[in-house]
Design an enzyme around this catalytic site. Structure first.
Site, PDB file in Angstrom:
ATOM      1  N   GLU A  26     -18.993 -22.619  46.307  1.00  0.00           N
ATOM      2  CA  GLU A  26     -17.715 -23.316  46.407  1.00  0.00           C
ATOM      3  C   GLU A  26     -16.555 -22.332  46.235  1.00  0.00           C
ATOM      4  O   GLU A  26     -16.443 -21.668  45.200  1.00  0.00           O
ATOM      5  CB  GLU A  26     -17.654 -24.409  45.344  1.00  0.00           C
ATOM      6  CG  GLU A  26     -18.736 -25.462  45.513  1.00  0.00           C
ATOM      7  CD  GLU A  26     -18.960 -26.286  44.260  1.00  0.00           C
ATOM      8  OE1 GLU A  26     -18.089 -26.283  43.376  1.00  0.00           O
ATOM      9  OE2 GLU A  26     -20.030 -26.928  44.157  1.00  0.00           O
ATOM     10  N   GLU A  57     -24.035 -28.843  44.509  1.00  0.00           N
ATOM     11  CA  GLU A  57     -24.824 -27.788  43.867  1.00  0.00           C
ATOM     12  C   GLU A  57     -26.301 -27.859  44.233  1.00  0.00           C
ATOM     13  O   GLU A  57     -26.956 -26.826  44.420  1.00  0.00           O
ATOM     14  CB  GLU A  57     -24.641 -27.856  42.352  1.00  0.00           C
ATOM     15  CG  GLU A  57     -23.261 -27.429  41.872  1.00  0.00           C
ATOM     16  CD  GLU A  57     -22.200 -28.494  42.019  1.00  0.00           C
ATOM     17  OE1 GLU A  57     -21.002 -28.184  41.816  1.00  0.00           O
ATOM     18  OE2 GLU A  57     -22.559 -29.644  42.338  1.00  0.00           O
ATOM     19  N   GLN A  79     -19.917 -22.790  40.498  1.00  0.00           N
ATOM     20  CA  GLN A  79     -18.570 -22.468  40.026  1.00  0.00           C
ATOM     21  C   GLN A  79     -18.450 -22.428  38.498  1.00  0.00           C
ATOM     22  O   GLN A  79     -17.727 -21.603  37.948  1.00  0.00           O
ATOM     23  CB  GLN A  79     -17.576 -23.459  40.616  1.00  0.00           C
ATOM     24  CG  GLN A  79     -16.155 -22.954  40.635  1.00  0.00           C
ATOM     25  CD  GLN A  79     -15.292 -23.786  41.544  1.00  0.00           C
ATOM     26  OE1 GLN A  79     -14.864 -24.882  41.154  1.00  0.00           O
ATOM     27  NE2 GLN A  79     -15.017 -23.300  42.744  1.00  0.00           N
ATOM     28  N   ALA A  81     -21.223 -23.034  34.928  1.00  0.00           N
ATOM     29  CA  ALA A  81     -22.602 -23.315  34.526  1.00  0.00           C
ATOM     30  C   ALA A  81     -22.815 -24.791  34.212  1.00  0.00           C
ATOM     31  O   ALA A  81     -23.921 -25.320  34.385  1.00  0.00           O
ATOM     32  CB  ALA A  81     -22.980 -22.467  33.312  1.00  0.00           C
ATOM     33  N   ASP A  82     -21.778 -25.482  33.787  1.00  0.00           N
ATOM     34  CA  ASP A  82     -21.870 -26.905  33.489  1.00  0.00           C
ATOM     35  C   ASP A  82     -22.275 -27.718  34.721  1.00  0.00           C
ATOM     36  O   ASP A  82     -22.830 -28.814  34.594  1.00  0.00           O
ATOM     37  CB  ASP A  82     -20.525 -27.428  32.982  1.00  0.00           C
ATOM     38  CG  ASP A  82     -19.947 -26.572  31.875  1.00  0.00           C
ATOM     39  OD1 ASP A  82     -19.681 -25.386  32.131  1.00  0.00           O
ATOM     40  OD2 ASP A  82     -19.737 -27.080  30.761  1.00  0.00           O
ATOM     41  N   TYR A  83     -21.992 -27.191  35.907  1.00  0.00           N
ATOM     42  CA  TYR A  83     -22.259 -27.927  37.140  1.00  0.00           C
ATOM     43  C   TYR A  83     -23.569 -27.515  37.800  1.00  0.00           C
ATOM     44  O   TYR A  83     -23.827 -27.884  38.951  1.00  0.00           O
ATOM     45  CB  TYR A  83     -21.103 -27.728  38.123  1.00  0.00           C
ATOM     46  CG  TYR A  83     -19.784 -28.255  37.616  1.00  0.00           C
ATOM     47  CD1 TYR A  83     -19.726 -29.452  36.894  1.00  0.00           C
ATOM     48  CD2 TYR A  83     -18.596 -27.567  37.836  1.00  0.00           C
ATOM     49  CE1 TYR A  83     -18.534 -29.939  36.413  1.00  0.00           C
ATOM     50  CE2 TYR A  83     -17.391 -28.051  37.358  1.00  0.00           C
ATOM     51  CZ  TYR A  83     -17.361 -29.240  36.659  1.00  0.00           C
ATOM     52  OH  TYR A  83     -16.182 -29.722  36.173  1.00  0.00           O
ATOM     53  N   ILE A  84     -24.376 -26.785  37.110  1.00  0.00           N
ATOM     54  CA  ILE A  84     -25.645 -26.350  37.682  1.00  0.00           C
ATOM     55  C   ILE A  84     -26.715 -27.440  37.595  1.00  0.00           C
ATOM     56  O   ILE A  84     -27.720 -27.391  38.301  1.00  0.00           O
ATOM     57  CB  ILE A  84     -26.124 -25.055  36.984  1.00  0.00           C
ATOM     58  CG1 ILE A  84     -27.038 -24.248  37.913  1.00  0.00           C
ATOM     59  CG2 ILE A  84     -26.797 -25.361  35.655  1.00  0.00           C
ATOM     60  CD1 ILE A  84     -27.308 -22.845  37.405  1.00  0.00           C
ATOM     61  N   PRO A  86     -26.956 -30.619  38.660  1.00  0.00           N
ATOM     62  CA  PRO A  86     -27.380 -31.303  39.879  1.00  0.00           C
ATOM     63  C   PRO A  86     -28.402 -30.499  40.689  1.00  0.00           C
ATOM     64  O   PRO A  86     -29.126 -31.073  41.499  1.00  0.00           O
ATOM     65  CB  PRO A  86     -26.073 -31.473  40.661  1.00  0.00           C
ATOM     66  CG  PRO A  86     -25.024 -31.529  39.615  1.00  0.00           C
ATOM     67  CD  PRO A  86     -25.481 -30.553  38.570  1.00  0.00           C
ATOM     68  N   HIS A 126     -16.560 -27.410  31.408  1.00  0.00           N
ATOM     69  CA  HIS A 126     -16.371 -26.057  31.933  1.00  0.00           C
ATOM     70  C   HIS A 126     -16.692 -24.988  30.889  1.00  0.00           C
ATOM     71  O   HIS A 126     -16.268 -23.838  31.045  1.00  0.00           O
ATOM     72  CB  HIS A 126     -14.928 -25.844  32.407  1.00  0.00           C
ATOM     73  CG  HIS A 126     -14.503 -26.739  33.523  1.00  0.00           C
ATOM     74  ND1 HIS A 126     -14.146 -28.045  33.325  1.00  0.00           N
ATOM     75  CD2 HIS A 126     -14.401 -26.508  34.857  1.00  0.00           C
ATOM     76  CE1 HIS A 126     -13.811 -28.588  34.489  1.00  0.00           C
ATOM     77  NE2 HIS A 126     -13.967 -27.682  35.430  1.00  0.00           N
TER      78      HIS A 126
END
Length: 335
Positions: A26, A57, A79, A81-84, A86, A126
């Site tokens: 992203e 993701e 973008q 690590a919190d969004y990894i 998914p 984040h």
């Protein structure tokens, strides 16, 4: 170079050297990444080597796995690590198992880069430190640099590795190492400075720890941001501590840990993530199993609180030099 520049240099070197390397995620293309780690790479190497993806993701990592099985060496950026999460099923059920499940016919030489940890007032979504979750997954490697020189060499080694690597980049170190202290009132880390980083290709091998400071009284095990916090805590004490920067937690340089703890007889484990279930528990078990007869004091863990990430109190949540110094004094009180 600071760490962002070192990471950018590593990506640039690999794009130039290896036509099978490509970078996507992203905002990594035209914009150059939210933290500018991929700045200029699309312009230099083209739209097919560095390109943007949708906010998906699971799709980013799934595409990387397919590319790796096909023979490419993709570097996917998540973008934060919190969004990894998914993409967690893709990492656990596909990337980590592909080589074994296929009997060696396919593998996943992918690198998943992601900024991690707190310190930028990013809030709960984040700022998390999920390294222990990935360390638990057999088949994944997990790397966390603490300085620009290591960041570049480790990232090149990760890209060249034939196994999937989770490459976690401490956000507080992006613009330069710091002296491990902060002003609670404004939240600014001080002591920023750049580091000498070669321009070309070099490797820092995965699974090889670094002795940041030699000492005889106690061993401190740390990685990423906490290496600098440990140095500040040592400086505030009169204790001759040895500091080991693990650099990668999987593979883990257990030999370096055993040598140091066997010499000092004491061990402190320092990480930013929550204490319960954190990687420090695994380190403590490994030290106890291998160094029990050398230990002169209980193993100490200095870590974040066992709470959801407390945005309003993040500077209290972080282990700081004072907590390190207090732990040093506790484990050496019978010296």
């Amino acid at each position: 170079m600071n760490m962002i520049q070192a990471l950018n240099s590593a990506l640039d070197v690999k794009l130039e050297q290896d036509p099978d390397v490509l970078i996507f995620g992203e905002d990594v293309g035209y914009f150059g990444g939210v933290f500018r780690a991929t700045d200029g790479l699309q312009k230099r190497h083209g739209l097919t080597r560095c390109f943007d993806t949708p906010i998906a993701e699971g799709g980013i990592v799934a595409a990387a796995i397919g590319m790796g099985a096909y023979g490419l060496r993709p570097v996917a950026e998540i973008q934060f690590a919190d969004y990894i999460f998914p993409a967690f099923d893709q990492l656990v059920s596909e990337a980590a198992r592909l080589r074994y499940r296929s009997g060696g016919q396919f593998w996943a030489p992918i690198t998943v880069r992601s900024p991690y940890g707190g310190g930028i007032f990013g809030g709960q979504t984040h700022s998390q430190s999920p390294e222990a979750i990935f360390a638990h997954i057999t088949g994944l490697k997990t790397v966390i640099p603490s300085n620009p020189y290591d960041a570049k060499g480790l990232l090149i080694a990760a890209i060249e590795d034939d196994d999937p690597v989770i490459f976690l980049e401490p956000k507080r170190l992006y613009n330069g190492p710091f002296d491990g202290r902060h002003d609670v009132a404004v939240g600014n880390w001080t002591g920023h400075r750049d580091a000498e980083v070669p321009e070309g290709h070099y490797l820092v091998p995965l699974g090889k720890a670094a002795i940041v400071r030699q000492g005889n009284d106690v061993t401190i095990l740390a990685y990423g941001t906490m290496v600098h916090v440990a140095l500040a805590g040592i400086a505030d004490s009169d204790i001759d501590a040895e500091l080991i920067d693990l650099r990668s937690i999987v593979p883990l340089d257990i030999d370096a840990i055993v040598r140091s703890v066997s010499k000092t007889g004491r061990c402190i484990i320092l990480h930013e993530a929550s204490r319960f279930g954190g990687f420090g528990g695994e380190l403590a078990a490994l030290v106890q199993e291998r160094c029990f007869y050398h230990l002169e004091a209980p193993i100490e863990r200095v870590a974040g609180w066992d709470t959801p990430y407390p945005h309003a109190f993040e500077w209290d949540y972080f282990p700081g030099p004072a907590r390190v110094t207090a732990a040093l004094r506790r484990v050496t009180e019978n010296l």
